[in-house]
Design an enzyme around this catalytic site. Structure first.
Site, PDB file in Angstrom:
ATOM      1  N   SER A   1       0.826  -1.120   0.118  1.00 21.99           N
ATOM      2  CA  SER A   1       0.316  -0.045   0.107  1.00 21.99           C
ATOM      3  C   SER A   1       0.521   1.235  -0.028  1.00 21.99           C
ATOM      4  O   SER A   1       2.088   1.251   0.203  1.00 21.99           O
ATOM      5  CB  SER A   1      -0.881   0.371   1.040  1.00 21.99           C
ATOM      6  N   LYS A   2      -0.102   2.647   0.047  1.00 23.07           N
ATOM      7  CA  LYS A   2       1.193   4.059  -1.192  1.00 23.07           C
ATOM      8  C   LYS A   2       1.722   4.146   1.837  1.00 23.07           C
ATOM      9  O   LYS A   2       2.665   4.603   1.265  1.00 23.07           O
ATOM     10  CB  LYS A   2      -0.383   4.475  -0.534  1.00 23.07           C
ATOM     11  N   GLN A   3       0.812   2.982   2.301  1.00 24.99           N
ATOM     12  CA  GLN A   3       1.166   3.606   3.520  1.00 24.99           C
ATOM     13  C   GLN A   3       2.604   2.834   4.001  1.00 24.99           C
ATOM     14  O   GLN A   3       3.339   3.304   4.934  1.00 24.99           O
ATOM     15  CB  GLN A   3       0.383   3.322   5.041  1.00 24.99           C
ATOM     16  N   ASN A   4       2.918   1.975   2.893  1.00 28.04           N
ATOM     17  CA  ASN A   4       4.260   1.227   3.457  1.00 28.04           C
ATOM     18  C   ASN A   4       5.328   1.055   2.390  1.00 28.04           C
ATOM     19  O   ASN A   4       5.732  -0.199   2.083  1.00 28.04           O
ATOM     20  CB  ASN A   4       3.917  -0.701   3.880  1.00 28.04           C
ATOM     21  N   GLY A   5       5.124   2.026   1.942  1.00 33.88           N
ATOM     22  CA  GLY A   5       5.658   3.047   0.812  1.00 33.88           C
ATOM     23  C   GLY A   5       5.899   2.324  -0.929  1.00 33.88           C
ATOM     24  O   GLY A   5       6.936   1.553  -1.498  1.00 33.88           O
TER      25      GLY A   5
END
Length: 291
Positions: free
Chosen positions: A240-244
């Site tokens: 996801s965008k949250q984990n890069g």
């Protein structure tokens, strides 16, 4: 039989990454394999999380991979009147109520019963405001969930079940900040667009029982569901965008499609994007059709 209508519904919080291409490709393939239409809906209802220009970039990324919708895309941010009508219907039927609880209030209510907040996830809403606001100002609106297990069938995962009242509680329809909750918006939009089949990532499977309860409360049809495998990041969590997660590298769209197809178990080839997609549709039909 109702003609097939599928959709891909990304949130424009950034460009597509490898995981989101898997979901987009699977939904497109399922529509094409069943002779149906494929729509794109930009789920920008959570405005503060959206990135300016990401919606247009997503559409460009899809087009670069040969994934073009059969109708002009729609934006959830332009559909608030539909969501308000649905909420009004639920309120009139006694199925939705105002809630004055903060997250802290919910934690304190459970702490009084000796229950601590889980390390991951949310506490089940204890129904504090079901009988009235008790002098608190209204902050959000919740669905009054009826007791009982929701059984549903996923085309890939098989029989699924959840007791929404026990495992989630009365969930939010309109948030304290005035924004529409995902659960209400997606149910209203799927019905308004005539969606017959929802193909999306497996991380959204546990949302399905809540959406089925809403469909029943609003008298709307329930689509067929197929939840696809997830692409995992280096930390083992969903990419996801949250984990890069990095934006898709689309200088070679065919390579990106092949990688997404491999996640879906498709071992096909083609000299170019169109040829690969054609072979992938045939392979998908052999595995997932007829309905």
């Amino acid at each position: 039989m109702t003609p097939y209508v599928g959709r891909f519904a990304p949130s424009p919080t950034g460009p597509l990454h490898a995981g989101s291409l898997v979901a987009a490709l699977a939904s497109w393939l399922d529509a094409r394999a069943h002779g149906g239409r494929w729509l794109v809906r930009l789920e920008d209802v959570d405005g503060p999380r959206c990135v300016a220009g990401a919606d247009r970039l997503i559409l460009q990324q899809l087009a670069a991979c040969g994934l073009r919708p059969d109708e002009p895309p729609v934006w959830q941010s332009q559909r608030g009147a539909l969501y308000q009508d649905a909420l009004d219907t639920l309120v009139a039927a006694g199925r939705a109520y105002p809630c004055g609880c903060t997250r802290r209030d919910i934690e304190l209510a459970w702490a009084a019963r000796g229950v601590a907040r889980p390390r991951h996830g949310e506490l089940v809403y204890p129904g504090t405001c079901r009988a009235g606001l008790q002098g608190k100002p209204a902050r959000a609106w919740r669905l009054h969930c009826e007791a009982g297990v929701v059984d549903w069938h996923d085309r890939r995962l098989g029989l699924q079940r959840q007791d929404v009242q026990a495992e989630v509680g009365d969930f939010v329809l309109r948030r304290a900040d005035g924004l529409w909750a995902y659960q209400l918006a997606v149910v209203v939009d799927d019905a308004a667009q005539g969606i017959t089949d929802v193909v999306r990532g497996e991380d959204l499977a546990d949302n399905t029982p809540r959406q089925i309860l809403l469909q029943r409360a609003l008298g709307l049809p329930t689509p067929r569901y197929l939840h696809t495998p997830l692409v995992l990041g280096d930390d083992g969590e969903k990419l996801s965008k949250q984990n890069g997660a990095r934006a898709l590298e689309l200088s070679e769209p065919l390579a990106a499609l092949r990688a997404a197809g491999a996640v879906l178990g498709l071992q096909v080839d083609g000299a170019d994007t169109a040829g690969w997609l054609g072979a992938a549709v045939r392979a998908w039909r052999a595995t997932w059709g007829p309905l």
